[in-house]
Design a protein around this motif. Structure first.
Motif, PDB file in Angstrom:
ATOM      1  N   TRP A 190       2.026 -10.238   6.815  1.00 28.54           N
ATOM      2  CA  TRP A 190       2.563  -8.886   7.046  1.00 28.54           C
ATOM      3  C   TRP A 190       3.642  -8.887   8.113  1.00 28.54           C
ATOM      4  O   TRP A 190       3.491  -9.508   9.158  1.00 28.54           O
ATOM      5  CB  TRP A 190       1.420  -7.961   7.471  1.00 28.54           C
ATOM      6  CG  TRP A 190       1.822  -6.615   7.990  1.00 28.54           C
ATOM      7  CD1 TRP A 190       2.271  -5.549   7.248  1.00 28.54           C
ATOM      8  CD2 TRP A 190       1.818  -6.174   9.352  1.00 28.54           C
ATOM      9  NE1 TRP A 190       2.526  -4.471   8.087  1.00 28.54           N
ATOM     10  CE2 TRP A 190       2.260  -4.830   9.375  1.00 28.54           C
ATOM     11  CE3 TRP A 190       1.463  -6.791  10.558  1.00 28.54           C
ATOM     12  CZ2 TRP A 190       2.368  -4.099  10.555  1.00 28.54           C
ATOM     13  CZ3 TRP A 190       1.573  -6.064  11.742  1.00 28.54           C
ATOM     14  CH2 TRP A 190       2.014  -4.733  11.724  1.00 28.54           C
ATOM     15  N   GLU A 191       4.736  -8.218   7.807  1.00 28.75           N
ATOM     16  CA  GLU A 191       5.761  -7.919   8.802  1.00 28.75           C
ATOM     17  C   GLU A 191       5.928  -6.413   8.842  1.00 28.75           C
ATOM     18  O   GLU A 191       6.106  -5.782   7.792  1.00 28.75           O
ATOM     19  CB  GLU A 191       7.089  -8.596   8.433  1.00 28.75           C
ATOM     20  CG  GLU A 191       7.037 -10.113   8.486  1.00 28.75           C
ATOM     21  CD  GLU A 191       8.397 -10.743   8.194  1.00 28.75           C
ATOM     22  OE1 GLU A 191       9.421 -10.086   8.456  1.00 28.75           O
ATOM     23  OE2 GLU A 191       8.420 -11.884   7.708  1.00 28.75           O
ATOM     24  N   ASP A 224       7.201  -2.730   8.805  1.00 27.59           N
ATOM     25  CA  ASP A 224       8.447  -2.099   8.362  1.00 27.59           C
ATOM     26  C   ASP A 224       8.973  -1.181   9.470  1.00 27.59           C
ATOM     27  O   ASP A 224       8.363  -1.078  10.546  1.00 27.59           O
ATOM     28  CB  ASP A 224       8.248  -1.351   7.042  1.00 27.59           C
ATOM     29  CG  ASP A 224       7.210  -0.229   7.130  1.00 27.59           C
ATOM     30  OD1 ASP A 224       7.003   0.335   8.237  1.00 27.59           O
ATOM     31  OD2 ASP A 224       6.596   0.097   6.097  1.00 27.59           O
ATOM     32  N   GLN A 225      10.084  -0.533   9.239  1.00 25.15           N
ATOM     33  CA  GLN A 225      10.726   0.273  10.277  1.00 25.15           C
ATOM     34  C   GLN A 225       9.828   1.403  10.775  1.00 25.15           C
ATOM     35  O   GLN A 225       9.762   1.680  11.975  1.00 25.15           O
ATOM     36  CB  GLN A 225      12.057   0.837   9.762  1.00 25.15           C
ATOM     37  CG  GLN A 225      13.140  -0.201   9.606  1.00 25.15           C
ATOM     38  CD  GLN A 225      13.427  -0.952  10.889  1.00 25.15           C
ATOM     39  OE1 GLN A 225      13.660  -0.346  11.938  1.00 25.15           O
ATOM     40  NE2 GLN A 225      13.397  -2.275  10.828  1.00 25.15           N
ATOM     41  N   GLU A 226       9.101   2.042   9.870  1.00 27.81           N
ATOM     42  CA  GLU A 226       8.219   3.141  10.271  1.00 27.81           C
ATOM     43  C   GLU A 226       7.033   2.616  11.076  1.00 27.81           C
ATOM     44  O   GLU A 226       6.641   3.236  12.084  1.00 27.81           O
ATOM     45  CB  GLU A 226       7.721   3.897   9.034  1.00 27.81           C
ATOM     46  CG  GLU A 226       6.713   5.013   9.322  1.00 27.81           C
ATOM     47  CD  GLU A 226       7.253   6.113  10.224  1.00 27.81           C
ATOM     48  OE1 GLU A 226       6.436   6.925  10.697  1.00 27.81           O
ATOM     49  OE2 GLU A 226       8.476   6.184  10.463  1.00 27.81           O
ATOM     50  N   GLU A 227       6.473   1.508  10.664  1.00 30.47           N
ATOM     51  CA  GLU A 227       5.355   0.922  11.409  1.00 30.47           C
ATOM     52  C   GLU A 227       5.803   0.483  12.798  1.00 30.47           C
ATOM     53  O   GLU A 227       5.086   0.698  13.788  1.00 30.47           O
ATOM     54  CB  GLU A 227       4.774  -0.258  10.625  1.00 30.47           C
ATOM     55  CG  GLU A 227       4.044   0.172   9.354  1.00 30.47           C
ATOM     56  CD  GLU A 227       3.785  -0.966   8.392  1.00 30.47           C
ATOM     57  OE1 GLU A 227       2.905  -0.812   7.527  1.00 30.47           O
ATOM     58  OE2 GLU A 227       4.466  -2.006   8.483  1.00 30.47           O
ATOM     59  N   LYS A 244      -1.736  -1.370   1.393  1.00 34.22           N
ATOM     60  CA  LYS A 244      -0.390  -1.664   0.886  1.00 34.22           C
ATOM     61  C   LYS A 244      -0.355  -3.030   0.215  1.00 34.22           C
ATOM     62  O   LYS A 244       0.347  -3.239  -0.779  1.00 34.22           O
ATOM     63  CB  LYS A 244       0.635  -1.598   2.031  1.00 34.22           C
ATOM     64  CG  LYS A 244       1.011  -0.179   2.428  1.00 34.22           C
ATOM     65  CD  LYS A 244       1.857  -0.169   3.676  1.00 34.22           C
ATOM     66  CE  LYS A 244       3.147  -0.935   3.523  1.00 34.22           C
ATOM     67  NZ  LYS A 244       3.998  -0.863   4.750  1.00 34.22           N
TER      68      LYS A 244
END
Length: 223
Positions: A140-141, A143-146, A220
């Protein structure tokens, strides 16, 4: 048994992790010549240490990613029969002094969470520890919102620490990230900033990911 050599590249790490899927902790421990504890009350970190050993992680308790040369942090996560996280996920110790000028981008939380290899493990209490099986690994990387949510919580928590309000911070603070006492017992003390700017003694604190956030990561990946 000789320690496992760390993986030299990301594909090798993922291959090792994928090979663990469906295998019980007793099987892994047997291959390592380790005894399975009867419970995890005194051996809370045993599962994580076992997986770290099997995958060749080398960081141990150092304040860096478990596979620094690959830019990957390793996190085991106990789940129930529906695949939901059973507890919050420890990230790292929180700095309580000498934090002037510290930014999110330079923080250990940001560094550790740049890329995480999640290893789900059955964790329901009625299951004997040795019979608990490893699930499918997730790389997992955020995302912008996370990243925005993590940075927002980190900055708000660090501001309160800087103002000497660390004692008022509870697990309810933060949307995805929380601050909680982190010590083997309540007698462990460390320095923190007091409201008048002096130093005071307080229990060490750690950053933890809330279960709703890690559940979202798992959903996800598997939906």
């Amino acid at each position: 048994m000789k320690p496992i050599i760390p993986p030299t590249h990301l594909d090798e790490l993922l291959e090792r992790a994928n090979m663990l899927a469906g295998i019980s902790l007793a099987q892994i421990a047997g291959q390592r010549g380790m005894l399975v504890p009867k419970d995890l009350k005194r051996d809370k970190g045993w599962v994580g240490q076992l997986i770290e050993m099997e995958l060749g992680a080398i960081a141990g308790s150092k304040p860096e990613q478990d596979f620094l040369h690959l830019g990957v942090e390793l996190k085991t996560i106990p789940i129930d029969a529906q695949g939901r996280p059973l507890e919050t996920t420890y990230v790292c110790v929180a700095p309580l002094t000498n934090i002037e000028g510290l930014t999110w981008q330079d923080s250990l939380v940001c560094h550790k969470l740049q890329r995480v290899l999640w290893i789900p493990v059955e964790g329901e209490r009625h299951l004997p520890i040795g019979e608990r099986r490893v699930g499918t690994a997730i790389l997992w990387e955020p995302d912008q919102e996370e990243l925005r949510l993590l940075q927002q919580d980190w900055e708000e928590i660090m501001e309160l620490i800087a103002l000497g309000k660390v004692a008022t911070l509870t697990a309810r603070h933060g949307e995805v990230l929380q601050l909680r006492p982190k010590a083997a017992n309540s007698k462990a003390l460390t320095q923190s900033i007091a409201e008048d700017g002096s130093l005071q003694l307080i229990n060490p604190r750690g950053f933890y990911l809330k279960t709703a956030f890690t559940a979202m990561i798992l959903n996800k990946a598997f939906c």
